[in-house]
Design a protein around this motif. Structure first.
Motif, short mmCIF file in Angstrom:
data_model
loop_
_atom_site.label_atom_id
_atom_site.label_comp_id
_atom_site.label_asym_id
_atom_site.label_seq_id
_atom_site.Cartn_x
_atom_site.Cartn_y
_atom_site.Cartn_z
N ASP A 266 -24.43 62.10 37.84
CA ASP A 266 -23.60 62.06 36.62
C ASP A 266 -24.43 61.69 35.40
OD1 ASP A 266 -21.35 62.80 38.02
OD2 ASP A 266 -20.52 60.77 38.16
N ASP A 267 -25.39 60.77 35.58
CA ASP A 267 -26.27 60.39 34.47
C ASP A 267 -27.08 61.60 33.99
OD1 ASP A 267 -25.44 57.73 34.62
OD2 ASP A 267 -27.06 57.18 35.99
N GLN A 268 -27.60 62.36 34.95
CA GLN A 268 -28.40 63.52 34.57
C GLN A 268 -27.55 64.60 33.92
OE1 GLN A 268 -31.11 64.92 37.58
NE2 GLN A 268 -32.34 63.06 37.45
N VAL A 269 -26.36 64.83 34.44
CA VAL A 269 -25.47 65.81 33.82
C VAL A 269 -25.14 65.40 32.39
CG1 VAL A 269 -23.17 66.85 33.90
CG2 VAL A 269 -24.48 66.58 36.01
N ALA A 270 -24.86 64.11 32.19
CA ALA A 270 -24.54 63.62 30.84
C ALA A 270 -25.71 63.85 29.89
CB ALA A 270 -24.18 62.14 30.90
N ALA A 271 -26.94 63.67 30.36
CA ALA A 271 -28.11 63.88 29.51
C ALA A 271 -28.26 65.36 29.15
CB ALA A 271 -29.36 63.37 30.21
N VAL A 272 -28.01 66.23 30.11
CA VAL A 272 -28.07 67.67 29.84
C VAL A 272 -27.01 68.07 28.82
CG1 VAL A 272 -27.77 69.97 30.82
CG2 VAL A 272 -29.10 68.26 32.06
N LEU A 273 -25.79 67.57 29.00
CA LEU A 273 -24.71 67.91 28.08
C LEU A 273 -24.98 67.36 26.68
CD1 LEU A 273 -21.53 67.49 30.30
CD2 LEU A 273 -22.87 69.56 29.81
N ALA A 274 -25.59 66.20 26.59
CA ALA A 274 -25.95 65.65 25.28
C ALA A 274 -26.95 66.57 24.58
CB ALA A 274 -26.53 64.25 25.44
N ALA A 275 -27.88 67.13 25.35
CA ALA A 275 -28.85 68.06 24.77
C ALA A 275 -28.17 69.36 24.32
CB ALA A 275 -29.96 68.36 25.78
N VAL A 276 -27.22 69.83 25.12
CA VAL A 276 -26.47 71.03 24.73
C VAL A 276 -25.71 70.77 23.43
CG1 VAL A 276 -24.55 72.54 25.37
CG2 VAL A 276 -26.26 71.92 27.09
N ASP A 277 -25.04 69.62 23.37
CA ASP A 277 -24.22 69.31 22.20
C ASP A 277 -25.04 69.12 20.93
OD1 ASP A 277 -21.95 69.43 23.77
OD2 ASP A 277 -21.86 67.26 24.12
N SER A 278 -26.27 68.67 21.08
CA SER A 278 -27.10 68.42 19.90
C SER A 278 -27.97 69.62 19.53
CB SER A 278 -27.99 67.19 20.13
OG SER A 278 -28.90 67.42 21.19
N ALA A 279 -27.93 70.66 20.32
CA ALA A 279 -28.75 71.84 20.05
C ALA A 279 -28.23 72.59 18.83
CB ALA A 279 -28.75 72.76 21.27
#
Length: 226
Positions: free
Chosen positions: A48-61
């Motif tokens: 879940d931590d890794q998924v959250a980090a990926v989604l944060a990168a998607v959202d900030s792209a």
């Protein structure tokens, strides 16, 4: 285009350095990700931590990024498409296929003291590692980061069928596009069987083309992004 790069097991974002340099020269903005549990000393990191980090990168792209997953991290890229189907422009899967809902992320090898260490080269003999010389093998093994148990054994949760509308490119290193199609047709990659826009690209390498064919891998990613 922003191109998010997610490395597979035991690797951090630095493995993409040569690919990223090539992508920049081809006019794209690569974003190699180093996720929780990948070298930050946090053996308590979870999937879940890794998924959250990926989604944060998607959202900030900027705009709609292309998300690239390598090996086991193909599942992380697919989870991004599931959680952000309107935001992810394309998913690229390098040398792997996404794990289905309700299955464990990547508990492929023995766990010891709360982590899954790199198991050595024996499990990867053959097409996976045939293109790696001894120096590269030693370097990969020396840099390998044990995968936290909470990542390896985390349960994949997929909830939005709009993920199947996100275009997918399967980059085929140690297997051919024909072999990938056969695997999908046989039901061994059920998530991909439902994808509306599915393409394949061949690359003459083993399982780690970012080490042995970084320029060609970057070319394929740039073509996909364009």
């Amino acid at each position: 285009m922003d191109v998010l790069l997610i490395a597979g097991l035991w690797l951090d974002g630095s493995v993409w350095d040569e690919v990223a340099a090539e992508l920049r020269s081809l006019g794209h903005h690569p974003v190699p990700l180093t996720l929780p549990g990948q070298g930050d000393g946090s053996a308590s990191a979870t999937l879940d931590d890794q998924v959250a980090a990926v989604l944060a990168a998607v959202d900030s792209a900027s705009g709609r990024p292309m998300v690239v997953g390598h090996s086991a991290a193909c599942t992380l890229a697919w989870l991004a498409a599931d959680a952000r189907p309107e935001k992810v422009s394309k998913t690229v899967l390098v040398g792997g296929f996404p794990t289905g809902d309700g299955k464990r992320y990547a508990d492929f090898f023995e766990l010891r003291d709360g982590v899954m260490p790199f198991p050595g080269w024996a499990p990867f003999e053959g097409p996976d590692s045939a293109d790696l010389d001894e120096e590269t093998r030693r370097a990969i093994a020396a840099a390998a980061i044990p995968v936290p148990e909470g990542v390896a054994t985390g349960v994949v949760r997929l909830t939005d069928e709009r993920r199947f509308e996100v275009p997918v490119l399967v980059v085929c290193p140690e297997f051919t596009p024909a072999q990938a199609r056969e695997l999908i047709d046989a039901g061994d990659a059920p998530e991909l069987a439902k994808v509306t826009h599915l393409d394949f690209a061949d690359i003459d390498s083993g399982h780690w083309p970012m080490h042995t064919e970084p320029a060609e891998l970057a070319r394929l990613l740039a073509a996909a992004a364009s």
